[in-house]
Design an enzyme around this catalytic site. Structure first.
Site, short mmCIF file in Angstrom:
data_model
loop_
_atom_site.label_atom_id
_atom_site.label_comp_id
_atom_site.label_asym_id
_atom_site.label_seq_id
_atom_site.Cartn_x
_atom_site.Cartn_y
_atom_site.Cartn_z
N ALA A 3 0.85 -1.19 0.00
CA ALA A 3 0.00 0.00 0.00
C ALA A 3 0.89 1.24 0.00
O ALA A 3 1.39 1.66 1.05
CB ALA A 3 -0.92 -0.02 1.21
N GLY A 11 -0.65 9.78 -5.97
CA GLY A 11 -0.32 8.65 -6.83
C GLY A 11 1.18 8.47 -6.94
O GLY A 11 1.82 7.86 -6.10
N GLU A 31 -2.21 6.81 -2.34
CA GLU A 31 -3.37 7.24 -1.55
C GLU A 31 -4.37 7.90 -2.47
O GLU A 31 -4.04 8.20 -3.63
CB GLU A 31 -2.92 8.20 -0.45
CG GLU A 31 -1.96 7.55 0.55
CD GLU A 31 -1.46 8.47 1.63
OE1 GLU A 31 -0.74 8.00 2.53
OE2 GLU A 31 -1.80 9.68 1.60
N GLU A 40 3.42 1.26 -11.45
CA GLU A 40 4.86 1.37 -11.20
C GLU A 40 5.41 2.69 -11.75
O GLU A 40 6.58 2.80 -12.11
CB GLU A 40 5.65 0.20 -11.82
CG GLU A 40 5.07 -1.18 -11.59
CD GLU A 40 5.02 -1.58 -10.13
OE1 GLU A 40 5.41 -0.78 -9.27
OE2 GLU A 40 4.56 -2.70 -9.85
N GLN A 85 0.22 -8.36 -48.09
CA GLN A 85 1.51 -7.77 -47.71
C GLN A 85 1.38 -6.74 -46.60
O GLN A 85 2.25 -6.66 -45.72
CB GLN A 85 2.15 -7.12 -48.94
CG GLN A 85 3.58 -6.67 -48.68
CD GLN A 85 4.25 -6.15 -49.95
OE1 GLN A 85 3.62 -5.53 -50.79
NE2 GLN A 85 5.54 -6.42 -50.08
#
Length: 402
Positions: free
Chosen positions: A133, A140, A136, A381, A297
């Protein structure tokens, strides 16, 4: 179902990083992904189902929760390279399976020496799986601004605040919380006075003082994600991970995020590879105007560029994982590969969906799952824009002049 996937060549077979042991691990992970992970994903993802405990136990027996844990504690004792390589294979089947293993790997280990050893062994076996955690509701990527408070009260810490984007919070064995123990002093960095805490809990429930609100996601299923409210949550003083003061906790999170970003890049490569492999099969089977789509193609060239971009991203994440295993901080490089691989995955899965035509916009084909999950990789992340900021700040220090 459409998922009749042709077995692709081992992607690192000709890589300078290849070793017999890595090839063996990769092949094992590939078979596990094909035989166990993909069928489970096809069954559960459409209904936003959660991993059954039996599946997590299977992952534990494979050793995937302890890739980074020392062998003396029952882990594999390997590095970021193998961790990411195995994760790519798992993500090819279901990105969530490659994500859940990050919630062990020796994390959440607190207490005296005996307890720490016990938890390391449980972590390696997949019996000590956590939830982290950090963010919030109002915070971020700016983790230095977290407002969740930890106050010392005798032999306990008391935690109050809110956390958001807490994946696997209910099913976990513990929750790792980033909280503030004091306000920064004048002249200190905003990250000063922060620490990490471990809240031990029972699987399938929240401990006393924590309530959770489920966040309904459009993808990344297999486990649920929560917004948590902490109201006077009491934990033993020994459950504080870092020493109070300074920016030790924040630096610990940053180091964790560097490896997590390479891990995300590997997951993104797995998703994009799945899209290329599925599309390769699909356009050979699908006929229009009296011949297979594979004879056109325009589609052949699209597929060629998609495959080349996947290989490019894989080579780069191999390099960055090697840097981390060599002891290099690799903050700029981990941001670079996270940025490039995740944006690549969004574009490649989108192109693959386009090549499936209307069929791609149905749940009959797995391509829509790859597309939904790939979109998230550019956000968690650290967003792509955060990665751009990290990279540019290393190239162009603020206030500097040539």
């Amino acid at each position: 179902m459409s998922d009749d996937i042709r077995e692709a060549p081992v992607p690192i077979l000709k890589s300078p990083w290849a070793t017999p042991e890595r090839l063996r691990l990769q092949q094992e992970a590939r078979e596990f992904a094909a035989n166990v992970v993909t069928p489970l994903a096809n069954k559960l993802d459409k209904k936003k189902g959660e991993f059954p405990r039996s599946f997590l136990d299977q992952m534990g027996k494979q050793g995937y929760f302890g890739i980074l844990v020392d062998k003396k504690y029952g882990g594999m004792g390997l590095g970021a390279f193998e961790y990411c390589m195995i994760s790519e294979e798992l993500a090819r089947g279901w990105m969530s399976a490659a994500s859940i293993i990050a919630r062990a790997q020796g994390g959440g280990v607190v207490g005296d020496e005996k307890r720490r050893e016990e938890l390391l062994r449980k972590s390696a076996a997949g019996q000590w799986i956590g939830s982290t955690a950090l963010s919030e509701p109002g915070t971020g990527s700016d983790l230095a601004s977290v407002s969740t408070r930890a106050t010392r009260d005798g032999d306990e810490w008391v935690l109050n605040g809110q956390k958001r984007w807490t994946g696997f919070a209910k099913g976990s064995d513990y929750i790792r919380i980033l909280a503030r123990t004091r306000d920064p002093k004048k002249g200190e960095r905003r990250a000063a006075g922060m620490a990490n805490f471990v809240i031990e809990k029972k699987r399938g429930s929240f401990p006393e003082g924590i309530t959770g609100t489920l966040i309904d996601k459009i993808g990344y299923h297999g486990f649920t994600t929560w917004q948590l409210t902490l109201d006077n949550v009491r934990i033993p003083a020994t459950h504080k991970v870092e020493d109070e003061g300074g920016t030790a906790a924040f630096k610990s999170v940053q180091a964790m995020l560097n490896r997590a970003r390479v891990h995300t890049a590997a997951r993104a490569v797995g998703l994009a590879r799945a899209a290329v492999e599925d599309t390769t099969v699909y356009i050979q089977k699908r006929e229009q105007f009296g011949e297979p789509l594979a004879n056109f193609q325009a589609l052949r060239f699209m597929l060629a560029e998609m495959a080349a971009r996947v290989e490019q991203a894989r080579s780069f994440y191999h390099h960055v994982a090697h840097l981390i295993d060599s002891g290099e901080p690799a903050e700029k490089e981990s941001a670079m590969i996270k940025l490039l691989a995740t944006e690549m995955a969004v574009e490649v899965t989108g192109q693959a969906l386009q090549m499936h035509g209307g069929n791609g916009y149905t749940t009959e084909y797995s391509i829509e799952r790859y597309w939904r999950d790939a979109r998230l990789t550019t956000i968690f992340e650290g967003t792509s824009q955060i990665q751009q900021r990290i990279i540019s700040d290393r190239l162009l220090p603020r206030g500097g002049r040539v």
